[in-house]
Scaffold this motif. Structure first.
Motif, PDB file in Angstrom:
ATOM      1  N   LEU A   1       0.850  -1.190   0.000  1.00 26.35           N
ATOM      2  CA  LEU A   1       0.000   0.000   0.000  1.00 26.35           C
ATOM      3  C   LEU A   1       0.883   1.236   0.000  1.00 26.35           C
ATOM      4  CD1 LEU A   1      -2.837   1.250   0.229  1.00 26.35           C
ATOM      5  CD2 LEU A   1      -2.593   1.081   2.706  1.00 26.35           C
ATOM      6  N   ILE A   2       0.640   2.144  -0.954  1.00 26.77           N
ATOM      7  CA  ILE A   2       1.437   3.356  -1.080  1.00 26.77           C
ATOM      8  C   ILE A   2       0.487   4.513  -1.412  1.00 26.77           C
ATOM      9  CG2 ILE A   2       1.947   3.055  -3.535  1.00 26.77           C
ATOM     10  CD1 ILE A   2       4.897   3.867  -2.704  1.00 26.77           C
ATOM     11  N   THR A   3       0.911   5.721  -1.139  1.00 25.67           N
ATOM     12  CA  THR A   3       0.050   6.882  -1.367  1.00 25.67           C
ATOM     13  C   THR A   3      -0.238   7.090  -2.847  1.00 25.67           C
ATOM     14  OG1 THR A   3       1.007   7.919   0.586  1.00 25.67           O
ATOM     15  CG2 THR A   3      -0.268   9.323  -0.861  1.00 25.67           C
ATOM     16  N   THR A   4       0.818   7.206  -3.669  1.00 26.38           N
ATOM     17  CA  THR A   4       0.661   7.376  -5.108  1.00 26.38           C
ATOM     18  C   THR A   4       1.742   6.587  -5.830  1.00 26.38           C
ATOM     19  OG1 THR A   4       2.128   9.286  -5.266  1.00 26.38           O
ATOM     20  CG2 THR A   4      -0.203   9.748  -4.838  1.00 26.38           C
ATOM     21  N   LEU A   5       1.622   6.514  -7.122  1.00 18.22           N
ATOM     22  CA  LEU A   5       2.675   5.915  -7.936  1.00 18.22           C
ATOM     23  C   LEU A   5       3.422   7.014  -8.692  1.00 18.22           C
ATOM     24  CD1 LEU A   5       1.096   2.680  -9.415  1.00 18.22           C
ATOM     25  CD2 LEU A   5       2.959   2.864  -7.779  1.00 18.22           C
ATOM     26  N   SER A   6       3.712   8.100  -8.008  1.00 15.06           N
ATOM     27  CA  SER A   6       4.442   9.194  -8.639  1.00 15.06           C
ATOM     28  C   SER A   6       5.885   8.769  -8.891  1.00 15.06           C
ATOM     29  CB  SER A   6       4.380  10.443  -7.758  1.00 15.06           C
ATOM     30  OG  SER A   6       4.989  10.178  -6.514  1.00 15.06           O
ATOM     31  N   ARG A   7       6.732   9.680  -9.319  1.00 11.33           N
ATOM     32  CA  ARG A   7       8.097   9.339  -9.713  1.00 11.33           C
ATOM     33  C   ARG A   7       9.101   9.410  -8.570  1.00 11.33           C
ATOM     34  NH1 ARG A   7       8.877  10.917 -15.724  1.00 11.33           N
ATOM     35  NH2 ARG A   7       6.722  11.074 -16.390  1.00 11.33           N
ATOM     36  N   GLY A   8       8.668   9.337  -7.340  1.00  9.99           N
ATOM     37  CA  GLY A   8       9.573   9.452  -6.204  1.00  9.99           C
ATOM     38  C   GLY A   8      10.444   8.229  -6.005  1.00  9.99           C
ATOM     39  N   GLY A   9      11.426   8.368  -5.127  1.00 13.18           N
ATOM     40  CA  GLY A   9      12.360   7.282  -4.855  1.00 13.18           C
ATOM     41  C   GLY A   9      11.707   6.080  -4.209  1.00 13.18           C
ATOM     42  N   THR A  10      10.789   6.305  -3.291  1.00 12.79           N
ATOM     43  CA  THR A  10      10.104   5.196  -2.630  1.00 12.79           C
ATOM     44  C   THR A  10       9.310   4.385  -3.640  1.00 12.79           C
ATOM     45  OG1 THR A  10       9.928   6.475  -0.593  1.00 12.79           O
ATOM     46  CG2 THR A  10       8.446   4.605  -0.829  1.00 12.79           C
ATOM     47  N   GLU A  11       8.655   5.069  -4.542  1.00 14.42           N
ATOM     48  CA  GLU A  11       7.864   4.393  -5.557  1.00 14.42           C
ATOM     49  C   GLU A  11       8.748   3.576  -6.495  1.00 14.42           C
ATOM     50  OE1 GLU A  11       7.633   7.544  -4.681  1.00 14.42           O
ATOM     51  OE2 GLU A  11       5.559   7.945  -4.133  1.00 14.42           O
TER      52      GLU A  11
ATOM     53  N   TYR B   1      -2.706   1.725  -4.350  1.00 13.80           N
ATOM     54  CA  TYR B   1      -2.331   3.110  -4.077  1.00 13.80           C
ATOM     55  C   TYR B   1      -3.590   3.935  -3.826  1.00 13.80           C
ATOM     56  CZ  TYR B   1      -3.072   3.210  -9.151  1.00 13.80           C
ATOM     57  OH  TYR B   1      -3.582   3.054 -10.415  1.00 13.80           O
ATOM     58  N   LEU B   2      -3.424   4.992  -3.029  1.00 11.00           N
ATOM     59  CA  LEU B   2      -4.573   5.768  -2.569  1.00 11.00           C
ATOM     60  C   LEU B   2      -5.076   6.776  -3.584  1.00 11.00           C
ATOM     61  CD1 LEU B   2      -3.492   6.459   1.118  1.00 11.00           C
ATOM     62  CD2 LEU B   2      -5.004   4.666   0.265  1.00 11.00           C
ATOM     63  N   HIS B   3      -4.157   7.405  -4.337  1.00 11.60           N
ATOM     64  CA  HIS B   3      -4.545   8.486  -5.240  1.00 11.60           C
ATOM     65  C   HIS B   3      -3.991   8.235  -6.640  1.00 11.60           C
ATOM     66  CE1 HIS B   3      -5.713  10.585  -1.610  1.00 11.60           C
ATOM     67  NE2 HIS B   3      -4.492  10.424  -1.139  1.00 11.60           N
ATOM     68  N   GLU B   4      -4.818   8.495  -7.646  1.00 11.52           N
ATOM     69  CA  GLU B   4      -4.431   8.322  -9.044  1.00 11.52           C
ATOM     70  C   GLU B   4      -3.535   9.471  -9.486  1.00 11.52           C
ATOM     71  OE1 GLU B   4      -4.023   6.200 -12.162  1.00 11.52           O
ATOM     72  OE2 GLU B   4      -5.822   5.628 -11.086  1.00 11.52           O
ATOM     73  N   THR B   5      -2.427   9.149 -10.141  1.00  9.34           N
ATOM     74  CA  THR B   5      -1.534  10.141 -10.725  1.00  9.34           C
ATOM     75  C   THR B   5      -1.054   9.621 -12.074  1.00  9.34           C
ATOM     76  OG1 THR B   5       0.391   9.180  -9.629  1.00  9.34           O
ATOM     77  CG2 THR B   5      -0.679  11.016  -8.504  1.00  9.34           C
ATOM     78  N   GLU B   6      -0.630  10.538 -12.926  1.00  5.47           N
ATOM     79  CA  GLU B   6      -0.021  10.142 -14.191  1.00  5.47           C
ATOM     80  C   GLU B   6       1.388   9.658 -13.884  1.00  5.47           C
ATOM     81  OE1 GLU B   6      -1.202  10.044 -17.312  1.00  5.47           O
ATOM     82  OE2 GLU B   6      -3.177  10.562 -16.532  1.00  5.47           O
ATOM     83  N   SER B   7       1.677   8.417 -14.192  1.00  9.45           N
ATOM     84  CA  SER B   7       2.988   7.873 -13.872  1.00  9.45           C
ATOM     85  C   SER B   7       3.315   6.704 -14.791  1.00  9.45           C
ATOM     86  CB  SER B   7       3.028   7.405 -12.416  1.00  9.45           C
ATOM     87  OG  SER B   7       4.223   6.723 -12.156  1.00  9.45           O
ATOM     88  N   PRO B   8       4.548   6.656 -15.277  1.00 11.12           N
ATOM     89  CA  PRO B   8       4.958   5.494 -16.075  1.00 11.12           C
ATOM     90  C   PRO B   8       5.185   4.252 -15.209  1.00 11.12           C
ATOM     91  CG  PRO B   8       6.797   7.008 -15.822  1.00 11.12           C
ATOM     92  CD  PRO B   8       5.591   7.675 -15.223  1.00 11.12           C
ATOM     93  N   LEU B   9       5.256   4.417 -13.896  1.00  7.98           N
ATOM     94  CA  LEU B   9       5.528   3.277 -13.013  1.00  7.98           C
ATOM     95  C   LEU B   9       4.382   2.268 -13.022  1.00  7.98           C
ATOM     96  CD1 LEU B   9       7.192   5.053  -9.959  1.00  7.98           C
ATOM     97  CD2 LEU B   9       8.287   3.882 -11.867  1.00  7.98           C
TER      98      LEU B   9
ATOM     99  N   THR C   1      -2.185  -3.766 -10.175  1.00 10.19           N
ATOM    100  CA  THR C   1      -2.278  -2.511  -9.432  1.00 10.19           C
ATOM    101  C   THR C   1      -3.744  -2.185  -9.209  1.00 10.19           C
ATOM    102  OG1 THR C   1      -2.263  -1.184 -11.449  1.00 10.19           O
ATOM    103  CG2 THR C   1      -0.132  -1.611 -10.411  1.00 10.19           C
ATOM    104  N   ARG C   2      -4.006  -1.414  -8.156  1.00  8.94           N
ATOM    105  CA  ARG C   2      -5.384  -1.051  -7.832  1.00  8.94           C
ATOM    106  C   ARG C   2      -5.395   0.317  -7.170  1.00  8.94           C
ATOM    107  NH1 ARG C   2      -9.343  -4.323  -3.696  1.00  8.94           N
ATOM    108  NH2 ARG C   2     -11.085  -2.894  -3.863  1.00  8.94           N
ATOM    109  N   CYS C   3      -6.168   1.240  -7.730  1.00 10.15           N
ATOM    110  CA  CYS C   3      -6.317   2.560  -7.124  1.00 10.15           C
ATOM    111  C   CYS C   3      -7.527   2.533  -6.198  1.00 10.15           C
ATOM    112  CB  CYS C   3      -6.493   3.633  -8.198  1.00 10.15           C
ATOM    113  SG  CYS C   3      -6.663   5.286  -7.487  1.00 10.15           S
ATOM    114  N   LEU C   4      -7.352   2.988  -4.972  1.00  5.35           N
ATOM    115  CA  LEU C   4      -8.431   2.977  -3.995  1.00  5.35           C
ATOM    116  C   LEU C   4      -9.243   4.262  -3.994  1.00  5.35           C
ATOM    117  CD1 LEU C   4      -6.517   1.293  -1.053  1.00  5.35           C
ATOM    118  CD2 LEU C   4      -8.068   0.231  -2.681  1.00  5.35           C
ATOM    119  N   ASN C   5      -8.792   5.287  -4.747  1.00  3.60           N
ATOM    120  CA  ASN C   5      -9.496   6.571  -4.843  1.00  3.60           C
ATOM    121  C   ASN C   5      -9.886   7.118  -3.475  1.00  3.60           C
ATOM    122  OD1 ASN C   5      -9.421   6.792  -7.686  1.00  3.60           O
ATOM    123  ND2 ASN C   5     -11.038   5.267  -7.795  1.00  3.60           N
ATOM    124  N   ALA C   6      -8.928   7.222  -2.599  1.00  3.99           N
ATOM    125  CA  ALA C   6      -9.164   7.717  -1.243  1.00  3.99           C
ATOM    126  C   ALA C   6      -9.430   9.223  -1.270  1.00  3.99           C
ATOM    127  CB  ALA C   6      -7.946   7.440  -0.356  1.00  3.99           C
TER     128      ALA C   6
END
Length: 77
Positions: free
Chosen positions: A10-20, A41-49, A60-65
């Motif tokens: 479970l992660i907040t977003t799939l943005s381009r950060g190091g944790t992701e 992940y909790l929030h949808e973002t544009e990400s190549p990950l 993958t599954r977005c929970l739309n929190a």
């Protein structure tokens, strides 16, 4: 032989950060005969990950929190 265990990450977003990026590498490297990784992940973002994970066979599954924390939302998870 034992069946593989599902692991939900479970992660907040799939943005381009190091944790992701690290999470993607861990999921790709998991022994699929022992573990089946799934990323939620909790929030949808544009990400190549997200595409990288799906190409690696990781679902993958977005929970739309909601943006503001709602205690009742934990029941959905």
């Amino acid at each position: 032989m034992k069946s593989p265990k599902k692991i939900i990450c479970l992660i907040t977003t799939l943005s381009r950060g190091g944790t992701e990026r690290n999470l993607v590498q861990y999921c790709k490297a998991m022994n699929r005969s022992r573990f089946i990784p799934e990323v939620w992940y909790l929030h949808e973002t544009e990400s190549p990950l997200k595409t990288v994970l799906q190409e690696a066979g990781v679902s993958t599954r977005c929970l739309n929190a909601p943006k503001k924390f709602q205690p009742w939302y934990l029941l959905k998870i």
